[in-house]
Design an enzyme around this catalytic site. Structure first.
Site, PDB file in Angstrom:
ATOM      1  N   MET A  98       2.674  -9.450 -31.709  1.00  0.00           N
ATOM      2  CA  MET A  98       3.678  -8.389 -31.558  1.00  0.00           C
ATOM      3  C   MET A  98       5.074  -8.952 -31.848  1.00  0.00           C
ATOM      4  SD  MET A  98       2.305  -5.755 -28.750  1.00  0.00           S
ATOM      5  CE  MET A  98       2.886  -6.558 -27.276  1.00  0.00           C
ATOM      6  N   GLU A 142       6.058 -20.915 -29.528  1.00  0.00           N
ATOM      7  CA  GLU A 142       5.199 -22.031 -29.927  1.00  0.00           C
ATOM      8  C   GLU A 142       3.699 -21.692 -29.787  1.00  0.00           C
ATOM      9  OE1 GLU A 142       6.249 -24.539 -31.628  1.00  0.00           O
ATOM     10  OE2 GLU A 142       4.287 -25.528 -31.591  1.00  0.00           O
ATOM     11  N   HIS A 144       2.238 -18.815 -30.432  1.00  0.00           N
ATOM     12  CA  HIS A 144       1.826 -18.127 -31.668  1.00  0.00           C
ATOM     13  C   HIS A 144       1.728 -19.119 -32.828  1.00  0.00           C
ATOM     14  CE1 HIS A 144       4.103 -14.706 -29.618  1.00  0.00           C
ATOM     15  NE2 HIS A 144       2.905 -14.190 -29.785  1.00  0.00           N
ATOM     16  N   GLU A 203      -5.298 -17.837 -25.025  1.00  0.00           N
ATOM     17  CA  GLU A 203      -6.029 -17.632 -23.764  1.00  0.00           C
ATOM     18  C   GLU A 203      -5.122 -17.106 -22.659  1.00  0.00           C
ATOM     19  OE1 GLU A 203      -7.977 -21.268 -22.691  1.00  0.00           O
ATOM     20  OE2 GLU A 203      -9.768 -20.744 -23.849  1.00  0.00           O
ATOM     21  N   GLN A 241      -7.838  -9.903 -22.549  1.00  0.00           N
ATOM     22  CA  GLN A 241      -7.728  -9.388 -23.921  1.00  0.00           C
ATOM     23  C   GLN A 241      -8.676 -10.148 -24.859  1.00  0.00           C
ATOM     24  OE1 GLN A 241      -3.967  -8.371 -26.107  1.00  0.00           O
ATOM     25  NE2 GLN A 241      -4.183 -10.425 -26.937  1.00  0.00           N
ATOM     26  N   VAL A 258      -0.167 -22.240 -24.343  1.00  0.00           N
ATOM     27  CA  VAL A 258       0.891 -23.245 -24.539  1.00  0.00           C
ATOM     28  C   VAL A 258       1.944 -23.017 -23.449  1.00  0.00           C
ATOM     29  CG1 VAL A 258       2.634 -24.131 -26.135  1.00  0.00           C
ATOM     30  CG2 VAL A 258       0.410 -23.372 -27.008  1.00  0.00           C
TER      31      VAL A 258
HETATM   32  O1  PAF Z   1      -1.469 -10.253 -27.714  1.00  0.00           O
HETATM   33  C1  PAF Z   1      -0.778  -9.504 -28.419  1.00  0.00           C
HETATM   34  O2  PAF Z   1       0.297  -9.881 -28.884  1.00  0.00           O
HETATM   35  C2  PAF Z   1      -1.263  -8.098 -28.715  1.00  0.00           C
HETATM   36  O3  PAF Z   1      -1.912  -7.551 -27.627  1.00  0.00           O
HETATM   37  C3  PAF Z   1      -2.129  -8.004 -29.984  1.00  0.00           C
HETATM   38  C4  PAF Z   1      -3.424  -8.785 -29.845  1.00  0.00           C
HETATM   39  C5  PAF Z   1      -1.349  -8.508 -31.186  1.00  0.00           C
HETATM   40  C6  PAF Z   1      -2.513  -6.547 -30.246  1.00  0.00           C
HETATM   41  O4  PAF Z   1      -1.384  -5.737 -30.398  1.00  0.00           O
END
Ligand code: PAF
Length: 269
Positions: free
Chosen positions: A21, A26, A28, A139, A144, A167
């Site tokens: 999103m 870090e 990501h 994680e 999710q 992280v």
């Molecule tokens: O974890 C996230 O940033 C969001 O929930 C995702 C997996 C990109 C879905 O919008």
């Protein structure tokens, strides 16, 4: 745009996808670098998905930094970034949603009704569009991750879902785009989540009673003046609560408000 994405995809070999999103940190970037290592080519998506936010949540103020994100993606070796407008993902007349029944229940599923339906829907759409060999998720959003693993398996999407360790900042705070909301002393108080989890994790070497372990987490939340949303110890696969640690993989999870900011964190226990 979806047609362009498909055309780009056709020209690629093996592909990794990292859906995000935006307001990248870090955590990501680690997923993206791992995507490049695993597949050779990695694409990322940046989309603040409206269907996963409740009516009183932070959709309108979710932090954004599109130009900065593009630079970070490039530095992590990402080849393409897809950042659609909501009206492209959900055009007028849109009416198809994905629900994952069992692992969506409880925890964030209980506190944020409709959240995982929105996550499952957008992730399914992105996986269908990109058809990656592998997709990577952190994680930190442990529930999710289980929801996405279940949908990829049940819908036979032919993609490997990879979860990567949370992280953390040097002092233990789990990295999250929402940490930006923390004001002044709240940053220090937010440490109560990771501190509580660490205490429970250490105590689990001798204490198997989950109520007692949850008590250790709650004590840190109280010290940090963080308002509990939930504290849970669950089977790591089914996410069903465990009364006692019995040797099967288990997870301790916490969600709490520090001021008005809702934070989540979890550890293997
Ligand atoms: O974890 C996230 O940033 C969001 O929930 C995702 C997996 C990109 C879905 O919008």
């Amino acid at each position: 745009m979806p047609a362009e994405v498909r055309a780009w995809r056709k020209a690629q070999g093996s592909l990794a996808l990292v859906p995000t999103m935006g307001f990248l940190h870090e955590g990501h970037l680690e997923l993206m670098r791992e995507g490049v290592r695993r597949a050779g080519t990695c694409a990322a998506t940046i989309f603040v998905n409206p269907t996963q936010f409740g009516p009183n949540e932070d959709l309108s103020r979710y932090p954004r930094d599109f130009e900065g994100d593009l630079k970070k993606c490039a530095s992590a070796g990402v080849s393409a970034v897809y950042a659609p407008e909501p009206s492209v993902v959900y055009p007028p007349g849109y009416q198809s949603y994905v629900t994952v029944d069992e692992v969506s229940q409880g925890l964030d599923g209980a506190s944020r009704p409709g959240h995982f339906r929105g996550v499952a829907t957008v992730v399914t759409k992105l996986l269908a569009l990109f058809r990656p060999e592998v997709a990577l998720f952190g994680e930190k959003d442990f529930q999710q991750l289980q929801v996405i693993k279940a949908l990829a398996k049940d819908l036979e999407l032919g993609v490997e879902i990879v979860g990567r360790a949370t992280v953390r900042e040097a002092d233990g705070l789990a990295m999250s785009s929402r940490n930006k909301y923390l004001q002044g002393a709240e940053r220090q108080r937010a440490l109560s989540l990771s501190l509580g989890l660490r205490r429970a994790q250490a105590a689990a070497a001798h204490e198997k009673d989950c109520e007692k372990l949850k008590g250790l987490i709650r004590a840190e939340l109280v010290k940090g003046d963080a308002r509990e949303d939930y504290v849970a110890i669950v089977d790591a696969q089914t996410l069903k609560p465990l009364p006692k640690l019995d040797g099967r993989p288990a997870r301790a999870l916490v969600a709490a408000f520090v001021g008005t900011t809702r934070l989540i964190d979890n550890v293997e226990i």
